[in-house]
Design a protein around this motif. Structure first.
Motif, PDB file in Angstrom:
ATOM      1  N   MET A 133       0.833  -1.209   0.000  1.00  0.00           N
ATOM      2  CA  MET A 133       0.000   0.000   0.000  1.00  0.00           C
ATOM      3  C   MET A 133       0.865   1.257   0.000  1.00  0.00           C
ATOM      4  O   MET A 133       1.901   1.319   0.667  1.00  0.00           O
ATOM      5  CB  MET A 133      -0.911   0.003   1.234  1.00  0.00           C
ATOM      6  N   VAL A 134       0.435   2.257  -0.754  1.00  0.00           N
ATOM      7  CA  VAL A 134       1.107   3.557  -0.716  1.00  0.00           C
ATOM      8  C   VAL A 134       0.854   4.190   0.656  1.00  0.00           C
ATOM      9  O   VAL A 134      -0.268   4.140   1.157  1.00  0.00           O
ATOM     10  CB  VAL A 134       0.570   4.473  -1.840  1.00  0.00           C
ATOM     11  N   PRO A 135       1.868   4.782   1.296  1.00  0.00           N
ATOM     12  CA  PRO A 135       1.645   5.407   2.612  1.00  0.00           C
ATOM     13  C   PRO A 135       0.504   6.429   2.570  1.00  0.00           C
ATOM     14  O   PRO A 135       0.348   7.168   1.601  1.00  0.00           O
ATOM     15  CB  PRO A 135       2.992   6.090   2.883  1.00  0.00           C
ATOM     16  N   ILE A 136      -0.299   6.449   3.616  1.00  0.00           N
ATOM     17  CA  ILE A 136      -1.437   7.373   3.690  1.00  0.00           C
ATOM     18  C   ILE A 136      -1.382   8.141   5.012  1.00  0.00           C
ATOM     19  O   ILE A 136      -0.691   7.735   5.955  1.00  0.00           O
ATOM     20  CB  ILE A 136      -2.789   6.640   3.564  1.00  0.00           C
ATOM     21  N   GLY A 137      -2.088   9.271   5.050  1.00  0.00           N
ATOM     22  CA  GLY A 137      -2.102  10.093   6.252  1.00  0.00           C
ATOM     23  C   GLY A 137      -3.517  10.483   6.636  1.00  0.00           C
ATOM     24  O   GLY A 137      -4.393  10.638   5.775  1.00  0.00           O
ATOM     25  N   TYR A 138      -3.755  10.640   7.932  1.00  0.00           N
ATOM     26  CA  TYR A 138      -5.044  11.053   8.471  1.00  0.00           C
ATOM     27  C   TYR A 138      -4.829  12.303   9.321  1.00  0.00           C
ATOM     28  O   TYR A 138      -3.967  12.320  10.203  1.00  0.00           O
ATOM     29  CB  TYR A 138      -5.645   9.948   9.349  1.00  0.00           C
ATOM     30  N   ARG A 139      -5.612  13.352   9.088  1.00  0.00           N
ATOM     31  CA  ARG A 139      -5.526  14.576   9.881  1.00  0.00           C
ATOM     32  C   ARG A 139      -6.466  14.488  11.072  1.00  0.00           C
ATOM     33  O   ARG A 139      -7.662  14.228  10.925  1.00  0.00           O
ATOM     34  CB  ARG A 139      -5.895  15.786   9.020  1.00  0.00           C
ATOM     35  N   ARG A 140      -5.928  14.705  12.259  1.00  0.00           N
ATOM     36  CA  ARG A 140      -6.710  14.620  13.483  1.00  0.00           C
ATOM     37  C   ARG A 140      -6.374  15.817  14.373  1.00  0.00           C
ATOM     38  O   ARG A 140      -5.267  16.358  14.331  1.00  0.00           O
ATOM     39  CB  ARG A 140      -6.410  13.312  14.228  1.00  0.00           C
ATOM     40  N   ARG A 141      -7.329  16.215  15.209  1.00  0.00           N
ATOM     41  CA  ARG A 141      -7.127  17.414  16.016  1.00  0.00           C
ATOM     42  C   ARG A 141      -6.275  17.135  17.249  1.00  0.00           C
ATOM     43  O   ARG A 141      -6.236  16.023  17.774  1.00  0.00           O
ATOM     44  CB  ARG A 141      -8.466  18.004  16.441  1.00  0.00           C
ATOM     45  N   ILE A 142      -5.594  18.177  17.707  1.00  0.00           N
ATOM     46  CA  ILE A 142      -4.766  18.119  18.905  1.00  0.00           C
ATOM     47  C   ILE A 142      -5.613  18.530  20.115  1.00  0.00           C
ATOM     48  O   ILE A 142      -6.429  19.442  20.032  1.00  0.00           O
ATOM     49  CB  ILE A 142      -3.546  19.051  18.737  1.00  0.00           C
ATOM     50  N   GLU A 143      -5.402  17.864  21.248  1.00  0.00           N
ATOM     51  CA  GLU A 143      -6.157  18.171  22.460  1.00  0.00           C
ATOM     52  C   GLU A 143      -5.553  19.352  23.230  1.00  0.00           C
ATOM     53  O   GLU A 143      -6.273  20.171  23.795  1.00  0.00           O
ATOM     54  CB  GLU A 143      -6.203  16.938  23.374  1.00  0.00           C
ATOM     55  N   SER A 144      -4.218  19.430  23.274  1.00  0.00           N
ATOM     56  CA  SER A 144      -3.516  20.451  24.046  1.00  0.00           C
ATOM     57  C   SER A 144      -2.600  21.242  23.115  1.00  0.00           C
ATOM     58  O   SER A 144      -1.420  20.913  22.959  1.00  0.00           O
ATOM     59  CB  SER A 144      -2.708  19.803  25.175  1.00  0.00           C
ATOM     60  N   PRO A 145      -3.116  22.306  22.486  1.00  0.00           N
ATOM     61  CA  PRO A 145      -2.345  23.020  21.460  1.00  0.00           C
ATOM     62  C   PRO A 145      -1.027  23.611  21.951  1.00  0.00           C
ATOM     63  O   PRO A 145      -0.027  23.582  21.223  1.00  0.00           O
ATOM     64  CB  PRO A 145      -3.305  24.133  21.018  1.00  0.00           C
ATOM     65  N   LEU A 146      -0.994  24.164  23.167  1.00  0.00           N
ATOM     66  CA  LEU A 146       0.230  24.806  23.643  1.00  0.00           C
ATOM     67  C   LEU A 146       1.355  23.793  23.829  1.00  0.00           C
ATOM     68  O   LEU A 146       2.514  24.063  23.472  1.00  0.00           O
ATOM     69  CB  LEU A 146      -0.040  25.554  24.948  1.00  0.00           C
ATOM     70  N   HIS A 147       1.039  22.640  24.371  1.00  0.00           N
ATOM     71  CA  HIS A 147       2.063  21.602  24.500  1.00  0.00           C
ATOM     72  C   HIS A 147       2.532  21.119  23.125  1.00  0.00           C
ATOM     73  O   HIS A 147       3.735  20.892  22.908  1.00  0.00           O
ATOM     74  CB  HIS A 147       1.526  20.425  25.313  1.00  0.00           C
ATOM     75  N   TYR A 148       1.597  20.968  22.209  1.00  0.00           N
ATOM     76  CA  TYR A 148       1.958  20.534  20.854  1.00  0.00           C
ATOM     77  C   TYR A 148       2.898  21.542  20.201  1.00  0.00           C
ATOM     78  O   TYR A 148       3.901  21.167  19.588  1.00  0.00           O
ATOM     79  CB  TYR A 148       0.688  20.365  20.019  1.00  0.00           C
ATOM     80  N   ALA A 149       2.581  22.839  20.351  1.00  0.00           N
ATOM     81  CA  ALA A 149       3.442  23.875  19.793  1.00  0.00           C
ATOM     82  C   ALA A 149       4.837  23.807  20.403  1.00  0.00           C
ATOM     83  O   ALA A 149       5.854  23.961  19.709  1.00  0.00           O
ATOM     84  CB  ALA A 149       2.827  25.253  20.034  1.00  0.00           C
ATOM     85  N   GLY A 150       4.896  23.549  21.708  1.00  0.00           N
ATOM     86  CA  GLY A 150       6.193  23.459  22.373  1.00  0.00           C
ATOM     87  C   GLY A 150       7.030  22.304  21.858  1.00  0.00           C
ATOM     88  O   GLY A 150       8.228  22.454  21.579  1.00  0.00           O
ATOM     89  N   TYR A 151       6.406  21.146  21.707  1.00  0.00           N
ATOM     90  CA  TYR A 151       7.159  19.986  21.224  1.00  0.00           C
ATOM     91  C   TYR A 151       7.521  20.136  19.747  1.00  0.00           C
ATOM     92  O   TYR A 151       8.557  19.624  19.300  1.00  0.00           O
ATOM     93  CB  TYR A 151       6.370  18.704  21.479  1.00  0.00           C
TER      94      TYR A 151
END
Length: 275
Positions: A133-151
């Motif tokens: 299979m060709v690699p595929i991606g799924y877009r999903r929402r982040i629960e904690s945006p500030l931590h995500y931005a930091g990482y």
């Protein structure tokens, strides 16, 4: 962060490059300051679909990256029965449990269950993907945006050969802190054009908080932003009786607007194109 809805990981890489040019080789800690907005990351009305993880209902925060959504990328392993390959951006933010396997054939079946825990997003991926299979991606929402931005920033600094711990802390930065690198967003007028063209819920929710922060004061909130919008509509001569605005995007059942109110707004805009 100052409420830029267009900030991308590529912009963080550029910030890291600016620091590297200045000769910075080590950072003691990454601190994310989201005090420009209030702490309500999920806009009003969004609780109507509590189990929906799609990116169209992303959370909002003063420091937000990639529209507060991540891409879960999956690809088959080397042989049938082998573990499949799973990857995400800002991987330090995720506690990933990969139970996805590689099947001989058939359609892909990817099950992803996520839960917020402290500064991490617990992500368990199961199911199967077929060999070849060709690699595929799924877009999903982040629960904690500030931590995500930091990482995401941690990842960008490391890509620029800057040593940095893997922990991220949320705090308000002291006044007078030296500015070593910065990123300026595209103009609001450009963002509004894209918002309308692509029905961009995330940008709408971010900008209504920016309105509140700039017109009322920090921290900007959705509730204050809706009051600013109503005030502007009244100044334009739009009748506001029965009009109800609870969030910036208009998603879900809390918002009410009549055809006559929309026509009155369009008429005001036609009369003064500079609005």
């Amino acid at each position: 962060g100052n409420g830029d809805p267009s900030l991308q990981i590529a912009d963080l890489l550029e910030l890291g490059a600016q620091l590297a040019v200045r000769g910075i080789r080590q950072v003691d800690e990454v601190v994310v300051d989201g005090s420009y907005f209030d702490q309500q990351v999920l806009p009003p009305g969004f609780e109507e679909q509590p189990d929906e993880m799609s990116a169209f209902r992303a959370a909002v925060a003063a420091a937000s990256v990639n529209a507060n959504a991540y891409t879960l990328r999956v690809a088959p392993g080397a042989s049938a029965g082998a573990p499949a390959v799973v990857s995400v951006d800002a991987e330090g933010h995720f506690a990933l449990v990969n139970e996805l396997t590689t099947s001989e054939s058939g359609a892909p079946s990817v099950i992803a269950v996520q839960h917020e825990k402290d500064d991490k997003l617990l992500l368990r991926v199961s199911g199967s993907v077929p060999l070849g299979m060709v690699p595929i991606g799924y877009r999903r929402r982040i629960e904690s945006p500030l931590h995500y931005a930091g990482y995401a920033l941690v990842e960008a600094l490391r890509a620029n050969h800057i040593q940095v711990p893997r922990r991220v802390r949320l705090a308000t930065m002291p006044k007078g802190t030296a500015l070593l690198a910065s990123h300026r967003s595209m103009a609001v007028s450009e963002q509004l054009a894209a918002l309308g063209k692509y029905s961009d819920n995330f940008t709408a929710e971010m900008l209504i908080k920016v309105l509140a922060a700039e017109r009322v004061g920090v921290p900007g909130s959705t509730e204050q932003g809706t009051r600013v919008v109503l005030s502007v509509l009244r100044k334009l001569g739009v009748p506001t009786g029965g009009l109800k605005i609870v969030n910036g995007s208009g998603l879900f059942g809390g918002n009410r607007v009549s055809a006559g109110q929309i026509a009155a707004l369009l008429s005001a805009m036609f009369s003064d194109p500079g609005l």
